[in-house]
Every structure is written in C-alpha cells, then in structure tokens.
Write a protein that holds these residues in place. Sequence first.
Motif, short mmCIF file in Angstrom:
data_model
loop_
_atom_site.label_atom_id
_atom_site.label_comp_id
_atom_site.label_asym_id
_atom_site.label_seq_id
_atom_site.Cartn_x
_atom_site.Cartn_y
_atom_site.Cartn_z
N ALA A 113 0.83 -1.21 0.00
CA ALA A 113 0.00 0.00 0.00
C ALA A 113 0.86 1.26 0.00
CB ALA A 113 -0.94 0.00 1.21
N PHE A 114 2.04 1.19 0.62
CA PHE A 114 2.91 2.36 0.71
C PHE A 114 3.67 2.63 -0.59
CE2 PHE A 114 1.96 2.73 5.09
CZ PHE A 114 2.47 3.95 5.53
N ALA A 115 3.45 1.82 -1.60
CA ALA A 115 4.06 2.09 -2.91
C ALA A 115 3.33 3.21 -3.63
CB ALA A 115 4.07 0.82 -3.75
N ARG A 116 2.13 3.57 -3.16
CA ARG A 116 1.36 4.65 -3.79
C ARG A 116 1.91 6.03 -3.36
NH1 ARG A 116 -4.19 3.29 -4.56
NH2 ARG A 116 -4.34 1.17 -5.39
N PRO A 117 1.77 7.05 -4.19
CA PRO A 117 2.19 8.40 -3.77
C PRO A 117 1.39 8.92 -2.58
CG PRO A 117 1.93 8.28 -6.16
CD PRO A 117 1.36 7.00 -5.60
N HIS A 118 0.07 8.62 -2.55
CA HIS A 118 -0.77 9.02 -1.43
C HIS A 118 -1.32 7.76 -0.76
CE1 HIS A 118 -4.58 11.33 0.13
NE2 HIS A 118 -3.78 10.94 1.11
N VAL A 119 -0.86 7.51 0.43
CA VAL A 119 -1.23 6.30 1.17
C VAL A 119 -2.36 6.63 2.14
CG1 VAL A 119 -0.40 4.46 2.69
CG2 VAL A 119 1.17 5.53 1.04
N GLU A 120 -3.41 5.79 2.11
CA GLU A 120 -4.53 5.95 3.04
C GLU A 120 -4.76 4.61 3.74
OE1 GLU A 120 -7.73 8.96 1.45
OE2 GLU A 120 -7.17 7.61 -0.19
N ASP A 153 -1.97 9.27 5.15
CA ASP A 153 -3.09 9.55 6.05
C ASP A 153 -3.50 8.24 6.73
OD1 ASP A 153 -3.65 12.36 5.65
OD2 ASP A 153 -4.28 11.81 3.61
N VAL A 154 -3.45 8.23 8.05
CA VAL A 154 -3.80 7.03 8.82
C VAL A 154 -4.87 7.40 9.84
CG1 VAL A 154 -2.97 5.27 10.43
CG2 VAL A 154 -1.51 6.03 8.54
N ARG A 155 -5.95 6.63 9.84
CA ARG A 155 -7.02 6.79 10.83
C ARG A 155 -7.18 5.46 11.58
NH1 ARG A 155 -12.38 8.84 7.95
NH2 ARG A 155 -12.02 6.92 6.79
N VAL A 156 -7.26 5.54 12.90
CA VAL A 156 -7.35 4.32 13.71
C VAL A 156 -8.48 4.47 14.71
CG1 VAL A 156 -6.14 2.71 15.22
CG2 VAL A 156 -4.85 4.01 13.49
N GLY A 206 10.60 14.14 4.77
CA GLY A 206 9.76 15.15 4.15
C GLY A 206 8.41 14.64 3.69
N ILE A 207 7.91 13.57 4.29
CA ILE A 207 6.62 13.00 3.91
C ILE A 207 5.51 13.70 4.70
CG2 ILE A 207 5.23 10.89 3.83
CD1 ILE A 207 7.87 9.33 3.67
N ASP A 208 4.45 14.08 4.04
CA ASP A 208 3.30 14.73 4.68
C ASP A 208 2.46 13.65 5.37
OD1 ASP A 208 1.32 16.44 5.46
OD2 ASP A 208 0.43 16.67 3.46
N VAL A 209 2.60 13.56 6.69
CA VAL A 209 1.98 12.48 7.47
C VAL A 209 0.91 13.04 8.40
CG1 VAL A 209 2.37 10.66 9.17
CG2 VAL A 209 4.07 11.07 7.38
N HIS A 210 -0.24 12.38 8.40
CA HIS A 210 -1.32 12.71 9.34
C HIS A 210 -1.82 11.42 9.96
CE1 HIS A 210 -1.64 16.86 7.78
NE2 HIS A 210 -1.35 16.30 6.62
N VAL A 211 -1.79 11.34 11.30
CA VAL A 211 -2.24 10.15 12.03
C VAL A 211 -3.28 10.60 13.05
CG1 VAL A 211 -1.55 8.16 13.41
CG2 VAL A 211 0.09 9.19 11.81
N THR A 212 -4.47 10.02 12.97
CA THR A 212 -5.57 10.41 13.84
C THR A 212 -6.18 9.17 14.49
OG1 THR A 212 -6.07 12.17 12.26
CG2 THR A 212 -7.68 11.78 14.00
N PHE A 213 -6.46 9.27 15.79
CA PHE A 213 -7.11 8.20 16.53
C PHE A 213 -8.45 8.71 17.05
CE2 PHE A 213 -2.62 7.33 16.77
CZ PHE A 213 -2.50 5.96 16.73
N ARG A 214 -9.45 7.81 17.04
CA ARG A 214 -10.72 8.09 17.69
C ARG A 214 -11.14 6.87 18.50
NH1 ARG A 214 -13.21 12.68 16.77
NH2 ARG A 214 -15.30 11.91 17.25
N ALA A 215 -11.99 7.12 19.50
CA ALA A 215 -12.37 6.08 20.45
C ALA A 215 -13.77 5.57 20.17
CB ALA A 215 -12.31 6.64 21.87
N LEU A 216 -13.92 4.24 20.26
CA LEU A 216 -15.21 3.59 20.08
C LEU A 216 -15.86 3.30 21.43
CD1 LEU A 216 -14.26 0.94 17.37
CD2 LEU A 216 -15.75 2.93 17.03
#
Length: 300
Positions: A113-120, A153-156, A206-216
């Motif tokens: 999946a990380f071979a893509r320019p924009h990873v989600e 972009d990672v959402r957990v 220099g990678i634009d990284v966003h990691v967000t967590f939310r609670a269930l």
Amino acid sequence: MDPEHAAVSGRDTSQRSQRSHREVADELRGRILSGRLRPGQRMPTQAELADEFGVERGAVRQALRILQSEHLLADVSKGSPATVAANAGAVLAGPGTAPQSTMVGLAPRITAAFARPHVEIDALCLTSVSLTLAIGEVLRQIHAGRLKPAKVDVRVLLPSRKIDIAFPTPVDAPDDDRVQRLWLAQRNAQGQVLRHNLQALRHSHGIDVHVTFRALPFTPPVKLYLLNGSEALFAYYTLARRGAEIDHEYLEMYDAEGTQSMLFAFEQGAGLRDATFVEQSRTWFDALWETISSELRFTG
C-alpha cells in the motif's frame, strides 16, 4: 490484548521449547513476502536461525522445508544455507490467496500500500499492536530508499478507556480491573509508538503524514484494515483462556491473540463480491468515525 515478542536469542535456553517450526516458518515467510529477504538472497545458516529463534536445528529444518514446499525457498539441505526463490516476490498475502495470520499477512499488504504516492490506511482494532509491527517493515523500506510516498493519512479506531472492555477479562473475578488497566496501558503505548514512528517520517524524509485516533464506545469483535480505499483485510478476534502474571499474581483471563487472527483479503478489482465487501467496509468505518466515535487521548 496481544503480547508481542521480538527475535528470541538462542542463548536463553529457557525459550527453546516455546516456538514451533510452524511459527519459525511464519516469521521467515513474512520476511520474504515483505521484501526483507529478497529473491536470490542467501538465508542465514540453520545454526544462526536456531540461535535467533531459540529452537533446535531440527525445527529450523522443518520450517525451511515448509517454505520450500511453498516455492519460497530453494536449495534447502543440511549443508549450505537455503536461497530465497527467484519468483518469491510474486507471492503475496493478498486477494485470491489463502488466509494467513495477521502477523504474516498484514506487513506485505501494508508495504504494498505504501508504494502509492498518497497512502490511506484505516484500521479498527483492539490495541494497534499488529499495525505497529506491520508499519515497522514499511519504515525499514522507506529508510532504505525503496519506498517514498509523498503523503500518508492514517485513521485508527480503538476502544474507549471509558467503557468496560469485553475482553480481555478475568475468568473468575469480573470486578478485578487489573486486566483492563493492562489492556489500556498497551493500547496507549502502541498507539503512541505508531503515531511517533509515522510522524517522524515528516522530519526524516519530508513525507506529509497525518495520524488520527478516535475512540469507540464498544469492544470490536473483529479487526479491519482498509488500504488505499481499494482493499479490505478482515479478521475475527477469537477468544481463548490463557494465564498471565499481573502485579506478581497469576491470573486466568479470556483474551484474543490479535496477531494470530486469520486475515481474509478483499479487493475491488477481484469481482462483485469483493468490491461490495470493500465498499461496505469503507461505509461502515466512515459511519463509525463520523458518528459515535469520540476524541481519543493516550492518557490515563
């Protein structure tokens, strides 16, 4: 909650009976499929592998024969080290292949999946242990210059600390909160490691990284990974009774070993059933994210 083990040193002889030849095969298979061991590369000697995994050489030989039967290794013998098969890179734990444990199957799919320019990456799980381990392989590939996404972009989604977790739970003492506190400590620690490791790529590469967590507000009975919006990896948390020492006291609990949960892979381009499963999984995840989930903080 799932205790993880790094490479076991063979010098600790107390560990020699704790790993089976199939577990050794699983670990080596993961290294081959993720690219850490490349086609044509010589494997470590059987003695070195026995020392690393803390097993006898017979277990190593059995593990190597399994991988040879899967066409991942060549030249397996009692003498010189085996060689990673020339076509090993074509084998992936992806759609159309047999389910594999999360420990084996997740890392190569995350790496692909990380071979893509924009990873989600979207993940719903109990502690994010498996995801943190899988991301470790990605970090090695990025630092080696073999991967260079521009944006990540990672959402957990993880269970909230405010709920009474359904599992892990004590067998005979339901009011004993030590198991929940242990789970919460692991949830917080693994989440912080995952976030730190990914965000560090912003400064190091220099990678634009966003990691967000939310609670269930509930304990998820399954785990789900959505990769780049086009692939879904799904697994059941299967409970079993096991013991652990907590605060110097042995305690029996019902728990799930998430890294051993069998991953089922679905891809949008693999037929109507797969495409529908991926789409519905994305809809389900987004609905949870946007409605009943809440802010998650790794404190307390």
